[in-house]
Design an enzyme around this catalytic site. Structure first.
Site, PDB file in Angstrom:
ATOM      1  N   SER A  13      23.993  -2.954 -19.332  1.00  0.00           N
ATOM      2  CA  SER A  13      24.513  -3.561 -18.108  1.00  0.00           C
ATOM      3  C   SER A  13      23.609  -3.140 -16.966  1.00  0.00           C
ATOM      4  O   SER A  13      22.836  -2.178 -17.091  1.00  0.00           O
ATOM      5  CB  SER A  13      25.940  -3.064 -17.863  1.00  0.00           C
ATOM      6  OG  SER A  13      26.399  -3.421 -16.574  1.00  0.00           O
ATOM      7  N   TYR A  73      32.963   3.109 -17.226  1.00  0.00           N
ATOM      8  CA  TYR A  73      32.160   2.021 -17.796  1.00  0.00           C
ATOM      9  C   TYR A  73      30.669   2.321 -17.615  1.00  0.00           C
ATOM     10  O   TYR A  73      29.883   2.163 -18.551  1.00  0.00           O
ATOM     11  CB  TYR A  73      32.524   0.700 -17.119  1.00  0.00           C
ATOM     12  CG  TYR A  73      31.755  -0.496 -17.619  1.00  0.00           C
ATOM     13  CD1 TYR A  73      32.117  -1.133 -18.806  1.00  0.00           C
ATOM     14  CD2 TYR A  73      30.669  -1.009 -16.921  1.00  0.00           C
ATOM     15  CE1 TYR A  73      31.408  -2.233 -19.280  1.00  0.00           C
ATOM     16  CE2 TYR A  73      29.961  -2.105 -17.382  1.00  0.00           C
ATOM     17  CZ  TYR A  73      30.343  -2.719 -18.554  1.00  0.00           C
ATOM     18  OH  TYR A  73      29.637  -3.808 -19.020  1.00  0.00           O
ATOM     19  N   LYS A  78      27.581   2.685 -20.506  1.00  0.00           N
ATOM     20  CA  LYS A  78      26.374   1.859 -20.531  1.00  0.00           C
ATOM     21  C   LYS A  78      25.104   2.698 -20.344  1.00  0.00           C
ATOM     22  O   LYS A  78      24.050   2.362 -20.899  1.00  0.00           O
ATOM     23  CB  LYS A  78      26.481   0.745 -19.489  1.00  0.00           C
ATOM     24  CG  LYS A  78      27.564  -0.279 -19.832  1.00  0.00           C
ATOM     25  CD  LYS A  78      27.382  -0.865 -21.231  1.00  0.00           C
ATOM     26  CE  LYS A  78      28.403  -1.912 -21.579  1.00  0.00           C
ATOM     27  NZ  LYS A  78      28.181  -2.493 -22.929  1.00  0.00           N
TER      28      LYS A  78
END
Length: 227
Positions: A136, A149, A153
């Site tokens: 990401s 999150y 990533k």
């Protein structure tokens, strides 16, 4: 030449868009997702030789069984797309529950590792194949209220770089930033502002040809999909 392509997280967003585009281009897709109802829809829509299975990638035994079935029936994948991921509801890190943290870590990190552990040995035996682990923009930068999150990533970037050094010649592991796309995941963060970005289907029009062109020469390169 037709390829065998394994995709996680095929029931929505980028996974479903890639599935549709890859099948339209003449490739065989084996995909998984957690929703049995949506997996049944994909099976009805596309049928054999494509395979769709209800699998939670964080369940190592389930992934092992799924991989064994796919490899037995279709052979090792030419392209393994580790796309499945979840995100926390927007909140400061200290307000995210332990259960939510566990789910994000289990799906985003362990899920990727599980598919690698159960698909990649057959690819190594054949000495060919490309593994794309979806990262990401938040795997190379950071933002408030998505710390868990971001952590997953950034982990994907690191584990993919290590995997790239472990693979034999003729193979590749690539961390891919897909870009900013209007999916349910983005909507959970951006709200109505997500509408300003391309849909998953629009993204797939350029991203799928890009993915199909990846080779061993791209091993270890942190790439970003066109869009």
């Amino acid at each position: 030449m037709s390829k065998v392509i394994v995709i996680t997280g095929v029931t929505q967003g980028l996974g479903r868009a890639m599935t549709q585009a890859l099948i339209a281009a003449g490739h065989t897709v084996a995909g998984c997702g957690r929703s049995a109802d949506k997996i049944a829809e994909l099976t009805d829509q596309f049928g054999a030789p494509h395979q769709f299975s209800a699998v939670d990638v964080s369940d190592d035994r389930a992934v092992a069984n799924w991989a064994a079935t796919v490899i037995d029936q279709l052979g090792p994948p030419d392209l393994l797309l580790n796309n499945a991921a979840v995100i926390n509801d927007n909140a400061p890190l200290w307000e995210i529950s332990a259960d939510e943290i566990d789910k994000i870590m289990d799906v985003n990190i362990k899920g990727t590792i599980n598919t690698i552990r159960h698909f990649v040995p057959a690819m190594i035996e054949r000495q060919s194949g490309v593994i794309v682990n979806f990262s990401s923009g938040w795997g190379r930068s950071a933002s408030a209220e998505v710390a868990s999150y971001c952590a997953t990533k950034w982990a994907i970037e690191g584990l993919t770089q290590s995997l790239a050094q472990e693979l034999p010649p003729g193979m590749a592991a690539i961390p891919l930033n897909p870009g900013v796309i209007n999916t349910a995941l983005l909507q959970s963060c951006f709200g109505s502002h997500a509408e300003h970005y391309a849909t998953a289907e629009e993204w797939a029009e350029s991203a799928v040809p890009f993915l199909l062109k990846l080779t061993a020469r791209d091993n270890g390169k942190p790439l970003t999909a066109p869009g």
